[in-house]
Structure formats: C-alpha cells, structure tokens
Design a protein around this motif. Structure first.
Motif, PDB file in Angstrom:
ATOM      1  N   ASP A 121       0.821  -1.209   0.000  1.00 55.52           N
ATOM      2  CA  ASP A 121       0.000   0.000   0.000  1.00 55.52           C
ATOM      3  C   ASP A 121       0.858   1.264   0.000  1.00 55.52           C
ATOM      4  N   LEU A 122       1.938   1.257   0.787  1.00 50.66           N
ATOM      5  CA  LEU A 122       2.834   2.415   0.821  1.00 50.66           C
ATOM      6  C   LEU A 122       3.498   2.650  -0.541  1.00 50.66           C
ATOM      7  N   GLU A 143       3.036   5.955  -3.022  1.00 51.19           N
ATOM      8  CA  GLU A 143       4.151   6.738  -3.550  1.00 51.19           C
ATOM      9  C   GLU A 143       4.100   6.806  -5.074  1.00 51.19           C
ATOM     10  N   VAL A 144       3.735   5.702  -5.690  1.00 49.95           N
ATOM     11  CA  VAL A 144       3.630   5.691  -7.150  1.00 49.95           C
ATOM     12  C   VAL A 144       2.552   6.664  -7.600  1.00 49.95           C
ATOM     13  N   GLN A 188       3.870  10.225  -7.303  1.00 49.63           N
ATOM     14  CA  GLN A 188       4.820  10.511  -8.378  1.00 49.63           C
ATOM     15  C   GLN A 188       4.092  10.735  -9.705  1.00 49.63           C
ATOM     16  N   LYS A 189       3.043   9.976  -9.903  1.00 46.09           N
ATOM     17  CA  LYS A 189       2.262  10.095 -11.127  1.00 46.09           C
ATOM     18  C   LYS A 189       1.576  11.457 -11.189  1.00 46.09           C
ATOM     19  N   GLU A 190       1.026  11.902 -10.070  1.00 41.65           N
ATOM     20  CA  GLU A 190       0.329  13.189 -10.027  1.00 41.65           C
ATOM     21  C   GLU A 190       1.279  14.344 -10.300  1.00 41.65           C
ATOM     22  N   PHE A 191       2.497  14.268  -9.764  1.00 40.31           N
ATOM     23  CA  PHE A 191       3.458  15.342  -9.959  1.00 40.31           C
ATOM     24  C   PHE A 191       3.970  15.386 -11.393  1.00 40.31           C
ATOM     25  N   SER A 192       4.122  14.229 -11.984  1.00 39.61           N
ATOM     26  CA  SER A 192       4.710  14.196 -13.319  1.00 39.61           C
ATOM     27  C   SER A 192       3.697  14.475 -14.419  1.00 39.61           C
ATOM     28  N   GLN A 193       2.412  14.371 -14.101  1.00 38.88           N
ATOM     29  CA  GLN A 193       1.404  14.582 -15.140  1.00 38.88           C
ATOM     30  C   GLN A 193       1.133  16.063 -15.328  1.00 38.88           C
TER      31      GLN A 193
END
Length: 160
Positions: A61-62, A66-67, A70-75
């Motif tokens: 879950d952790l 984190e994934v 990271q996805k939200e920041f990179s999109q």
C-alpha cells in the motif's frame, strides 16, 4: 557476445555497480539466457541477506501510494490528440490492385491468349508419333555387306 561472470552478477544484486555498468548489465540480461541463470543464482544466494517484511500488505500500500504521488506530480494537463489518418490515394489501395488484376485476366481470356498458350503446351506435351527408325546392328552389317558387294561388282564391270 560478452558474458558476465557470476561475481559480476552478485555485485549487481548487492548494488555495488556504477550506473553505466548497471545499464550494460540490465540490457544484456534481456538477451542472454546464460547470464540470466547466473543472475538468478546470485539473487537466490543474496536473498537471505535481504530484510524480511513483517507486514507485506502495508508495504504494498505504501509503495502504491508513492507511485500515485509521483504520477500526479509528473502529469501535466495535456490534450489528447487523435492521430489523423490520411487516406491513401486510390492507386495505393488493395482494391484497386485486385480490380487491375481482374481486368487483365478478363482481357487475356477473351483475347485468346490463354487458349493459344494451352494449344502450345499441348503440342509440346504430345508424344512424337514420328520416330526415326534406327537400324539394328544386323541390318547395318547386311547393308554394309551389300554396299561392299556392289562396289566389287562395279569394279569387275569396269575391268571388262
């Protein structure tokens, strides 16, 4: 093809390899079964020194959280464009080629080309009825004997 030793794979598993060598090892691992075996042996040997997870579900879950971060920041908001399909010219379409082949076949059929080819082929395949008759050895000997006798008779006639 360069193969890597077991010790090199063990240092890769222990994360003791620099970035350039790491990339080389990873790309080689995709193409070489022999090195893949060495890598798997190194992983199984080094597996006992890895930390044991007490709660695997919370770890998963952790990692997934984190994934997602990271996805939200990179999109970045992007507009998805549909690829524009260019229509091929009529002469590059397969239906056009089939139409040309059918027209050529009909033209050759009605003009009699196929009929003349069939006639020519049957003439070639037909057995030759007229065969040269080769004389047997006996007939050859007899013919030469008669020719010799005739020449003797002519010589006798010329002497008289």
């Amino acid at each position: 093809m360069k193969h890597f030793s077991y010790d090199e794979w063990l240092s890769y598993v222990k994360d003791e390899v620099n970035g350039k060598n790491r990339e080389e090892l990873e790309s080689h691992l995709y193409t070489c079964d022999q090195c893949l075996e060495n890598y798997l042996l190194a992983v199984s040997e080094h597996e006992s020194s890895l930390p044991v997870l007490s709660n695997e579900d919370s770890f998963t879950d952790l990692v997934m959280a984190e994934v997602s971060k990271q996805k939200e920041f990179s999109q970045k908001p992007t507009v998805l464009k549909q690829p524009v399909k260019k229509k091929k010219p009529y002469y590059q379409q397969s239906a056009f080629h089939y139409l040309i082949a059918a027209a050529a076949t009909l033209l050759l059929t009605f003009s009699g080309v196929f009929q003349s080819l069939a006639t020519y082929a049957s003439a070639i395949e037909a057995p030759q009825h007229i065969k040269e008759k080769k004389p047997t050895v006996t007939e050859g000997v007899i013919d030469k004997t008669f020719a010799w006798m005739d020449s003797l008779e002519k010589k006798e006639a010329n002497k008289k």
